[in-house]
Enzyme design. Sequence first.
Site, PDB file in Angstrom:
ATOM      1  N   THR A  45       0.814  -1.220   0.000  1.00  0.00           N
ATOM      2  CA  THR A  45       0.000   0.000   0.000  1.00  0.00           C
ATOM      3  C   THR A  45       0.844   1.265   0.000  1.00  0.00           C
ATOM      4  O   THR A  45       0.325   2.343   0.231  1.00  0.00           O
ATOM      5  CB  THR A  45      -0.906   0.038   1.239  1.00  0.00           C
ATOM      6  OG1 THR A  45      -0.102   0.017   2.421  1.00  0.00           O
ATOM      7  CG2 THR A  45      -1.848  -1.145   1.260  1.00  0.00           C
ATOM      8  N   THR A  60       6.258  -5.050   3.197  1.00  0.00           N
ATOM      9  CA  THR A  60       7.432  -5.047   4.082  1.00  0.00           C
ATOM     10  C   THR A  60       7.813  -6.417   4.632  1.00  0.00           C
ATOM     11  O   THR A  60       8.962  -6.616   5.016  1.00  0.00           O
ATOM     12  CB  THR A  60       7.213  -4.089   5.270  1.00  0.00           C
ATOM     13  OG1 THR A  60       6.063  -4.499   6.017  1.00  0.00           O
ATOM     14  CG2 THR A  60       7.026  -2.664   4.779  1.00  0.00           C
ATOM     15  N   ASP A  61       6.887  -7.369   4.677  1.00  0.00           N
ATOM     16  CA  ASP A  61       7.178  -8.638   5.350  1.00  0.00           C
ATOM     17  C   ASP A  61       8.368  -9.376   4.753  1.00  0.00           C
ATOM     18  O   ASP A  61       9.171  -9.963   5.483  1.00  0.00           O
ATOM     19  CB  ASP A  61       5.953  -9.550   5.327  1.00  0.00           C
ATOM     20  CG  ASP A  61       4.933  -9.181   6.383  1.00  0.00           C
ATOM     21  OD1 ASP A  61       5.141  -8.162   7.082  1.00  0.00           O
ATOM     22  OD2 ASP A  61       3.927  -9.899   6.521  1.00  0.00           O
ATOM     23  N   LYS A  64      14.034  -6.663   8.607  1.00  0.00           N
ATOM     24  CA  LYS A  64      12.885  -6.148   9.345  1.00  0.00           C
ATOM     25  C   LYS A  64      12.975  -6.665  10.778  1.00  0.00           C
ATOM     26  O   LYS A  64      12.932  -7.869  11.018  1.00  0.00           O
ATOM     27  CB  LYS A  64      11.581  -6.605   8.688  1.00  0.00           C
ATOM     28  CG  LYS A  64      10.334  -5.980   9.311  1.00  0.00           C
ATOM     29  CD  LYS A  64       9.074  -6.381   8.555  1.00  0.00           C
ATOM     30  CE  LYS A  64       7.849  -5.702   9.172  1.00  0.00           C
ATOM     31  NZ  LYS A  64       6.598  -6.033   8.469  1.00  0.00           N
TER      32      LYS A  64
END
Length: 418
Positions: A84, A160-161, A237
Amino acid sequence: MDIGDFVKLELENTTYSGTLMPSLNENTIVIKMKSGYNVGLDKKKIKNIEILESGDKPKYGLPPLNLEKNPKLKNISILSTGGTVASRVDYKTGAVHPAFTADDLIRAVPELMDVANIKGKVILNILSENMLPKYWAMTAEAIKEEIENGAEGIVIAHGTDTMHYTASALSFMVTSEVPIILVGAQRSSDRPSSDAALNIIAAVKAATEPIKGVYVLMHGETGDTVCHLHEGTKVRKLHSSRRDAFKSVNKTPIAEVNPVTKEVKYLRDVKSRDKSKIKEVVLNTNLEEKVALIKVYPGIDSEILKFYVDNGYKGIILEGTGLGHTPETFFEGIDYANENNVLVAMTTQTINGRVNMNVYSNGRELQAKGVIPCEDMLSEVAFVKLMHLLGNYEFEEAKELMPKNIAGEINESINLEC
């Protein structure tokens, strides 16, 4: 009752008010509350529905926009794989629309007009947890096409994962004089705390810089004053939801980018581009997908390793404890892998620091059994690197290259504590 109506829903002990939104589940009613958050309610639990205000039929209308290239600005292509980060929200329904034509991107983030000439293209539209190795190759091919068509910088919008996996894969797959910047958003664009716009502004700015290589750009703090540019093979991350979730590991970030002032402050030396070779791109997208990443834990059974070997896997990354260890009860499985020419390499689950399998007898014995120490490589990076090596080299050559620095994945600094 129509989409866009402002309704009150009465349950047994409480009520909810908000704008009626589309629902993907016929048994659930979804409303957007005034707080901006969405709530889904089971129809069976709703006692009464009252329409407080009829809404207009939702529209996604766009005013005309005249985009002319600015000859003083660089040409940047933004490729979408999903997520998104540059989506546009219809606030009447809460629906999120992809914003990946140049017009849509400028409407979503008008500040981009002052940074670069923008071209937008959708190559995938998936949640990043559904990323597959074949999509890495597809992304690499799209990058090559854009560069050969005149792009002076590439920005890849990504969920982002698994963004650090993709950054690692592209680092091994793509050789180019053009900066390739992966960017995402931790907060969706319909939330007041969204980091989407600032991240994409900073990413486009980074893509105009005279550097080359693959990078990840995300918020550098919980505020909005700085974004960090990270090397594609040294970033991970490290938080599930914070806006500054991405951190460089065992290295400092490449640069700080202020998304408001557009200033770039380099924190260490970077690879400068060769303008004379700006359209030259070399791809190597071969991957051996039969590679596994296994986290070592107390009591881990050798049968796990045997399962992968018996199912045709060619390489295993063990995320070991401490300096790179496994229980002795796991040695049998490692012997079995070695006997069947399955390449086994070791990283550490501590994330920071490096593997050193010469300190304790456990590590020395593992090395004697053919396990390759991966220095300070991140486990995810080692996993992708092994796929790359086994897809392009014979077993012995891949084994020789695994502990060598190919794409910045190993920090060779003698000052790195371990």
